[in-house]
Motif scaffolding. Structure first.
Motif, short mmCIF file in Angstrom:
data_model
loop_
_atom_site.label_atom_id
_atom_site.label_comp_id
_atom_site.label_asym_id
_atom_site.label_seq_id
_atom_site.Cartn_x
_atom_site.Cartn_y
_atom_site.Cartn_z
N PRO A 20 32.11 53.79 35.94
CA PRO A 20 33.41 54.26 36.43
C PRO A 20 33.89 53.41 37.60
N PRO A 21 35.17 53.11 37.65
CA PRO A 21 35.71 52.35 38.78
C PRO A 21 35.89 53.24 39.99
N ARG A 22 36.35 52.65 41.06
CA ARG A 22 36.60 53.40 42.29
C ARG A 22 37.64 54.50 42.04
N PHE A 34 46.45 40.71 37.38
CA PHE A 34 45.83 39.54 36.76
C PHE A 34 46.45 39.40 35.39
N GLY A 35 47.23 38.33 35.19
CA GLY A 35 48.08 38.24 34.02
C GLY A 35 47.39 37.82 32.74
N THR A 36 46.24 37.20 32.80
CA THR A 36 45.49 36.63 31.69
C THR A 36 46.20 35.39 31.15
N CYS A 37 45.40 34.43 30.69
CA CYS A 37 45.98 33.16 30.25
C CYS A 37 46.77 33.31 28.95
N LEU A 93 40.68 34.58 44.88
CA LEU A 93 42.10 34.96 44.84
C LEU A 93 42.29 36.46 44.95
N PHE A 94 41.37 37.23 44.40
CA PHE A 94 41.54 38.68 44.34
C PHE A 94 40.62 39.40 45.32
N ALA A 95 40.39 38.77 46.45
CA ALA A 95 39.62 39.41 47.52
C ALA A 95 40.47 40.48 48.20
N GLY A 96 39.83 41.30 49.00
CA GLY A 96 40.57 42.34 49.70
C GLY A 96 40.25 43.71 49.16
N ASP A 97 41.22 44.62 49.25
CA ASP A 97 40.94 46.00 48.88
C ASP A 97 41.91 46.55 47.85
N TRP A 98 42.90 45.76 47.43
CA TRP A 98 43.87 46.26 46.47
C TRP A 98 43.26 46.35 45.07
N PRO A 99 43.65 47.35 44.28
CA PRO A 99 43.24 47.38 42.88
C PRO A 99 43.75 46.15 42.13
N VAL A 100 43.01 45.74 41.11
CA VAL A 100 43.40 44.63 40.25
C VAL A 100 43.69 45.20 38.87
N VAL A 101 44.95 45.13 38.47
CA VAL A 101 45.38 45.70 37.19
C VAL A 101 45.49 44.57 36.17
N VAL A 102 44.89 44.79 35.01
CA VAL A 102 44.81 43.74 33.99
C VAL A 102 45.39 44.28 32.68
N PRO A 103 46.43 43.66 32.13
CA PRO A 103 46.99 44.12 30.86
C PRO A 103 46.21 43.61 29.66
N VAL A 129 31.57 40.37 43.72
CA VAL A 129 31.64 40.84 42.34
C VAL A 129 31.69 42.36 42.29
N GLU A 130 30.86 43.01 43.10
CA GLU A 130 30.85 44.47 43.14
C GLU A 130 32.19 45.02 43.58
N SER A 131 32.79 44.39 44.58
CA SER A 131 34.10 44.83 45.06
C SER A 131 35.15 44.68 43.97
N LEU A 132 35.18 43.51 43.32
CA LEU A 132 36.18 43.29 42.27
C LEU A 132 35.98 44.23 41.10
N ALA A 133 34.74 44.42 40.69
CA ALA A 133 34.46 45.30 39.55
C ALA A 133 34.94 46.72 39.81
N ALA A 134 34.71 47.22 41.01
CA ALA A 134 35.09 48.59 41.34
C ALA A 134 36.60 48.76 41.43
N ARG A 135 37.31 47.65 41.68
CA ARG A 135 38.77 47.74 41.84
C ARG A 135 39.54 47.30 40.59
N THR A 136 38.83 46.94 39.53
CA THR A 136 39.48 46.43 38.33
C THR A 136 39.79 47.55 37.35
N PHE A 137 41.03 47.55 36.86
CA PHE A 137 41.48 48.54 35.89
C PHE A 137 42.27 47.85 34.78
N GLU A 138 42.01 48.23 33.56
CA GLU A 138 42.92 47.87 32.48
C GLU A 138 44.20 48.66 32.69
N LEU A 139 45.33 48.09 32.29
CA LEU A 139 46.64 48.66 32.60
C LEU A 139 46.77 50.12 32.18
#
Length: 274
Positions: A20-22, A34-37, A93-103, A129-139
């Motif tokens: 489970p994410p944060r 994160f827009g994806t290529c 690029l995606f350091a910090g505390d904001w969620p990262v939304v990925v479509p 990696v732990e920080s990014l993983a916890a903040r990553t969400f599919e759209l």
């Protein structure tokens, strides 16, 4: 490019447990996208529609211009060192505390799960990696579980088939989130189809390395979608859409797949005030 690892392609790995994410008790004011290529090159309108959905929720969306690939194509082909270089750039690029939304569920799964494998021998990097993983969400996951959206359908009655990337299904439960959002649309009937849980044959570099097998798989997939009685096809993964729509076009079919972000925005009237 030299083959830098003896690790087998991702298809031979055991699927990771879905962590489970944060939890966010309140809707965040800012997110990264994160827009994806594949989305950036082939479905830019879907990326803009994802941004509009998030902005409609009162969220400021930040898009780091230097972002590139998540590293998944190199990683699943066994080029671990090359994938690590790409992944390291995204971590910065995606350091910090904001969620990262990925479509895209497959790219989100790369962030949330497979970066741990890439950097397992680098303890300091693992903290990032732990920080990014916890903040990553599919759209769809983010809209449903963080924004807690309540969608109001403004479209005509329609039957829709939902296709979910097989890796996104395993790693991110994307089919559950997509179904839940479509279920909020009063005039949308989601129809099941044969081969729903099976791969469409894209698989990134797999479709290039094994074109005959990939082609047979996508023919099965498009036949099932056509046989479902759906008037529209929706997916949250652009790689799958690229493959499925290409097959439809080759077959001379009018049916086409649409990214979930674009479908949701269209059905719910776009921006507030539109």
């Amino acid at each position: 490019m030299s083959h830098a690892s003896s690790v087998a392609p991702n298809a031979t790995r055991t699927a990771p447990a879905i962590e489970p994410p944060r939890q966010y008790p309140d809707k965040p004011a800012d997110v990264f996208l994160f827009g994806t290529c594949v989305l950036d090159l082939f479905f830019p309108d879907a990326g803009m529609d994802a941004i509009r959905l998030l902005e409609r929720e009162g969220i400021r969306v930040h898009f780091p211009q230097a972002q590139s690939c998540c590293g998944q194509p190199a990683y699943t082909s066994g080029y671990t060192d090359e994938a690590r270089v790409v992944a390291r750039a995204q971590l910065a690029l995606f350091a910090g505390d904001w969620p990262v939304v990925v479509p895209s569920g497959s790219c989100a799964g790369m962030f949330r799960h497979h970066y741990f494998e890439l950097f397992k021998d680098e303890p300091q990097t693992l903290k990032q990696v732990e920080s990014l993983a916890a903040r990553t969400f599919e759209l769809a996951e983010f809209l449903l579980n963080v924004c807690r959206v309540q969608l109001h359908d403004s479209g005509a009655p329609v039957k829709v088939a939902l296709h979910t990337s097989c890796s996104a299904r395993r790693e991110m439960n994307t089919h559950v989130h997509g179904r839940a959002l479509l279920g909020q649309l009063a005039a949308v009937e989601r129809v099941d189809h044969d081969h729903e849980s099976e791969c469409c044959g894209f698989g990134g570099a797999f479709s290039v390395r094994m074109p005959d097998i990939s082609g047979a798989m996508v023919k099965d997939k498009t036949a099932a979608l056509k046989g479902s009685g759906a008037a529209e096809v929706v997916s949250a993964d652009c790689g799958c859409l690229l493959n499925i729509n290409g097959c439809f076009e080759k077959q001379g079919e009018r049916l086409r797949g649409e990214h979930l972000a674009s479908f949701l925005l269209r059905r719910t009237g776009g921006h507030k005030g539109d």
